[in-house]
Design an enzyme around this catalytic site. Structure first.
Site, PDB file in Angstrom:
ATOM      1  N   ASP A 131       0.821  -1.046   0.152  1.00  0.00           N
ATOM      2  CA  ASP A 131      -0.031  -0.063   0.091  1.00  0.00           C
ATOM      3  C   ASP A 131       0.914   1.346  -0.071  1.00  0.00           C
ATOM      4  O   ASP A 131       2.046   1.123  -0.222  1.00  0.00           O
ATOM      5  CB  ASP A 131      -0.934  -0.027   1.212  1.00  0.00           C
ATOM      6  CG  ASP A 131      -2.193   0.523   1.008  1.00  0.00           C
ATOM      7  OD1 ASP A 131      -2.452   1.143   0.225  1.00  0.00           O
ATOM      8  OD2 ASP A 131      -3.286   0.359   1.928  1.00  0.00           O
TER       9      ASP A 131
ATOM     10  N   ASP B 298      -9.949   3.828  -3.150  1.00  0.00           N
ATOM     11  CA  ASP B 298     -10.975   2.498  -2.878  1.00  0.00           C
ATOM     12  C   ASP B 298     -12.284   2.525  -3.364  1.00  0.00           C
ATOM     13  O   ASP B 298     -12.762   3.447  -3.630  1.00  0.00           O
ATOM     14  CB  ASP B 298     -10.980   2.425  -1.193  1.00  0.00           C
ATOM     15  CG  ASP B 298      -9.639   2.354  -0.709  1.00  0.00           C
ATOM     16  OD1 ASP B 298      -8.683   1.852  -1.533  1.00  0.00           O
ATOM     17  OD2 ASP B 298      -9.485   2.001   0.589  1.00  0.00           O
TER      18      ASP B 298
HETATM   19  C1  GLA Z   1      -5.947   1.557   1.466  1.00  0.00           C
HETATM   20  C2  GLA Z   1      -6.116   0.390   0.390  1.00  0.00           C
HETATM   21  C3  GLA Z   1      -7.224  -0.675   0.847  1.00  0.00           C
HETATM   22  C4  GLA Z   1      -6.977  -1.236   1.877  1.00  0.00           C
HETATM   23  C5  GLA Z   1      -6.521  -0.210   2.918  1.00  0.00           C
HETATM   24  C6  GLA Z   1      -6.206  -0.860   4.412  1.00  0.00           C
HETATM   25  O1  GLA Z   1      -7.003   2.165   1.752  1.00  0.00           O
HETATM   26  O2  GLA Z   1      -6.316   1.058  -0.576  1.00  0.00           O
HETATM   27  O3  GLA Z   1      -7.435  -1.361  -0.294  1.00  0.00           O
HETATM   28  O4  GLA Z   1      -5.713  -1.977   1.792  1.00  0.00           O
HETATM   29  O5  GLA Z   1      -5.791   0.571   2.904  1.00  0.00           O
HETATM   30  O6  GLA Z   1      -5.849  -0.033   5.440  1.00  0.00           O
END
Ligand code: GLA
Length: 410
Positions: free
Chosen positions: A157, A212
């Site tokens: 990430d 997301d």
């Molecule tokens: C980010 C990623 C998500 C998830 C969260 C976890 O937002 O894009 O897919 O992995 O972190 O904290």
């Protein structure tokens, strides 16, 4: 010039030293680990950090018993929240002993014992998005930790990364994984902020292309902290023009799916169809223990999965849009095409598509379907039924937010 080279060499070796690297560094990702878009399950969309051994085992059990594994889903990936808030005295990551009382190895062995593969999550920054220890400065140590545990997939990430640049940070981790020696699919998750499609191919096997996902058809969900999550059609629309960067072993990743979460079955069907049309990784994000038979039928539709997994590995594109009725197309191997009629609008629509008035051209990959030159047989992939050919107009009703996906066979 010499001086500059000297400084660069010095700083590289210093970096290496600070991570305890006395070995030779290997570069370039593990090739060939994801020749078709990876398929699996990820904990984040439903469980956030509420994950534990029981959840993993039950999910693995159902992945096999439900037919998901037979349909192609094989990675079980634990997202954020699997560690304790601090590294141990050696600087190693620590799987949370409350969530994983028998350790992570036992969980991984269980998943492997089911014939499945296992993945973990971490972050290029100092901390993960949920505030657990990030990998920055520990790349080679963490890579060795993962290799020793025996994981098969790493999602990496992009939170808390002030002062570092994405191509460098992801390349460092890619090199660390390669050096650690265990083939691990490397999943870049920097949300498309730094155009990973332009530099990610030698670095990783897939890369997120957006922020997301949110379980809605076409909405934007604005978080109070000033970031947005996106309905599935928002992601598709946002990234429909980077298709030439996606292909076998280097996929545009449209995010974990929300099928079986908060949308209705019609919207879930469209969501799944669009992920297949986009040749996206198919990573389920629902609670398998509560999965309805409708959700399972969507996720395991073999005809749709074959569109996603087609060996050409071409991301589809929007061919036309008129009055809320969209036509998306995807070239497939053996001269086949997938065609999806999508009702993007909020009211029912009538499809009346005269194939002979259309020549579909894929400018990025050089494919063409000219319905005056070639007659194609039509198969409805949701009904799993042959429905005639392209000599006749395709006529059908389509309720709001629904899709019909056809396979065209010359
Ligand atoms: C980010 C990623 C998500 C998830 C969260 C976890 O937002 O894009 O897919 O992995 O972190 O904290």
């Amino acid at each position: 010039m010499k001086k500059i080279i000297g400084i660069v060499v010095l700083s590289i070796s210093f970096l290496g030293f600070s991570q305890g690297n006395t070995h030779t560094q290997s570069g370039g990702k593990f090739e060939g680990l994801a020749m078709t878009p990876p398929m699996g399950w990820n904990s984040w969309n439903t469980f956030a950090t509420n994950i534990d051994e029981k959840l993993v085992k039950e999910t693995a059990d159902i992945m096999v018993s439900s037919g998901m594994a037979a349909a192609g889903y094989n990675y079980i990936v634990l997202d954020d929240g699997w560690m304790t808030k601090e590294r141990d005295a050696n600087g190693d990551l620590v799987p949370d002993p409350v969530k994983f009382p028998n350790g992570m190895k036992a969980v991984i062995d269980y998943v492997h014992g089911k014939g499945l593969k296992f993945g973990l999550y971490n972050c290029a920054g100092t901390q993960t998005c949920a505030g657990y220890p990030g990998t920055r400065g520990y790349e080679y140590q963490d890579a060795r930790f993962y290799a020793k545990l025996g994981i098969d997939f790493l999602k990496y990430d992009w939170c808390n990364t002030k002062g570092i640049t994405a191509p460098e940070a992801y390349t460092t981790m890619s090199n660390a994984l390669k050096t650690a020696g265990r083939p691990i699919v490397f999943s870049l998750c920097e949300w498309g902020d730094n155009q990973p499609w332009e530099w990610g191919k030698p670095v990783g096997n897939l890369w997120r292309i957006s922020g997301d996902i949110y379980p809605c058809f076409d909405c934007e969900f604005k978080h109070p902290e000033n970031w947005s999550s996106w309905g599935f059609m928002k992601i598709v629309e946002m990234r429909k023009d980077i298709r030439k960067y996606s292909g076998p072993d280097h996929w545009n990743d449209f995010d974990m799916m929300e099928v079986g979460n908060e949308m209705n079955d019609t919207e879930d069907k469209s969501h799944f169809a669009m992920w297949c049309m986009m040749a996206s990784p198919l990573v389920a994000g629902n609670d398998f223990r509560k999965m309805s038979k409708e959700t399972l039928a969507i996720l395991t539709n073999k005809e749709l999965i074959a569109v996603d997994q087609d060996k050409l590995g071409i991301q589809g594109f929007k061919y036309s849009a008129e009055d809320g009725l969209e036509v998306w197309v995807k070239p497939l191997s053996d001269g086949n095409w997938a065609v999806t009629f999508l009702n993007r609008s909020d009211v029912a629509k009538k499809i009346n598509f005269d194939w002979k008035k259309h020549i579909i051209k894929d400018a990025d990959f050089g494919y063409e379907a000219d319905f005056n030159k070639t007659v194609f047989k039509l198969k409805d992939l949701w009904k799993n039924k042959e429905i005639g050919n392209t000599k006749k107009n395709f006529v059908s009703d389509l309720v709001a937010h629904d899709v019909i996906t056809l396979r065209l066979i010359p």
